[in-house]
Design a protein around this motif. Structure first.
Motif, PDB file in Angstrom:
ATOM      1  N   HIS A  93       0.829  -1.214   0.000  1.00  0.00           N
ATOM      2  CA  HIS A  93       0.000   0.000   0.000  1.00  0.00           C
ATOM      3  C   HIS A  93       0.862   1.262   0.000  1.00  0.00           C
ATOM      4  N   HIS A  95       0.526   5.064   1.834  1.00  0.00           N
ATOM      5  CA  HIS A  95      -0.254   5.682   2.887  1.00  0.00           C
ATOM      6  C   HIS A  95      -1.184   6.698   2.235  1.00  0.00           C
ATOM      7  N   GLU A 102       7.281   4.976   7.632  1.00  0.00           N
ATOM      8  CA  GLU A 102       7.051   3.779   8.454  1.00  0.00           C
ATOM      9  C   GLU A 102       8.393   3.108   8.744  1.00  0.00           C
ATOM     10  N   HIS A 141       4.792   0.281  -0.182  1.00  0.00           N
ATOM     11  CA  HIS A 141       5.618  -0.765   0.411  1.00  0.00           C
ATOM     12  C   HIS A 141       4.890  -2.093   0.467  1.00  0.00           C
TER      13      HIS A 141
HETATM   14 ZN    ZN Z   1       2.339   1.360   5.677  1.00  0.00          ZN
END
Ligand code: ZN
Ligand code: M6P
Length: 190
Positions: A93, A95, A102, A141
C-alpha cells in the motif's frame, strides 16, 4: 501532566517467534482470495484457491486513536510459500497521507521490502532478523517472504496515515516482482 487526549501509556508483549502481540486489539487474516489479483501466474492462483485458499499473512495490532501524533504498532506474520514462482507477499500500500513514513523491524525469517513511488522510482531492501528498514514518505511498500519460515516483523507508523491499496491496483500492481529462480530470490520487472 495529562496526555494531550487522555490516552494512557501502555506496554504489550511481542512474541518474536509466533509474531503475536499480547494483548492485541485486532487480528487480521489475509488469504490468497483477498489479493488474488496481485500474483502473475493465473493458473497457479486458481490451483491454490481450489486447494483451500491459503492464509498468506496475519496482522496483530495495538490500536490507538487514528489521529496525528499517535503511532500505531503492529506485527505481521507472513507465511512462507509461493504462488507459481512468486513468493508469498503482502498486498502492499501507499499511505493515504503520502507525507507519512514507516519503520519495520524484522523479528524472524528473511525477506525483501519492495518499495516504489508514483514517479517510478523502485527499491528492494533486505529484511533480516534484528535489521530495521525505513519506508520514506511517498513510497508504496510490500513485504515478500523469501525464506522457508514465517517472516515476522514489527511496524510502527503514524496512526492517521491510512492505507491506500487502490492506487497500487490502478497502477497494475508493483513494478517489481520477487520470484524463485535457480534456487534463489530474484527481483524482476513486472
Ligand atoms: Zn504502511
Ligand atoms: C505492516 C504494516 C501494516 C500493514 C501490514 C500488511 O504490518 O505496514 O500497516 O497493514 O504490514 O500489509 P498490507 O496492509 O499491505 O496488506
Amino acid at each position: 501532566m495529562p496526555g494531550v487526549d487522555g490516552h494512557r501509556p501502555w506496554m504489550r508483549a511481542v512474541d518474536f517467534h509466533s509474531g503475536s502481540i499480547r494483548p492485541h486489539d485486532r487480528r487480521t487474516v489475509r488469504r490468497l482470495s483477498d489479493m488474488a489479483w496481485a500474483y502473475r501466474d493465473r493458473d497457479a492462483v486458481r490451483r491454490a484457491l481450489d486447494g483451500g485458499d491459503p492464509v498468506m499473512y496475519e496482522i496483530y495490532e495495538a490500536l490507538v486513536p487514528e489521529q496525528e501524533g499517535h503511532l500505531l504498532t503492529c506485527t505481521t506474520v507472513l507465511h512462507p510459500g509461493r504462488i507459481g514462482d512468486e513468493y508469498f507477499m503482502t498486498k502492499g500500500h501507499y499511505h493515504a497521507l503520502r507525507e507519512t513514513g514507516e519503520v519495520y523491524l524484522t523479528l524472524r525469517g528473511e525477506g525483501l521490502l519492495l518499495m516504489e513511488t508514483e514517479q517510478g522510482e523502485t527499491a528492494a531492501v533486505k529484511m533480516g532478523v534484528r535489521e530495521v528498514a525505513y519506508v520514506p514518505p511517498g513510497w508504496a511498500h510490500r513485504t515478500v517472504n523469501t525464506g522457508d519460515e514465517p517472516l515476522v516483523f514489527l511496524a510502527v507508523y503514524p496512526a492517521h496515515a491510512g492505507h491506500d491499496y487502490a492506487a497500487i491496483e490502478r497502477a497494475g500492481g508493483f513494478r517489481k516482482r520477487v520470484v524463485h529462480r535457480d534456487g534463489k530470490a530474484v527481483v524482476v520487472d513486472r
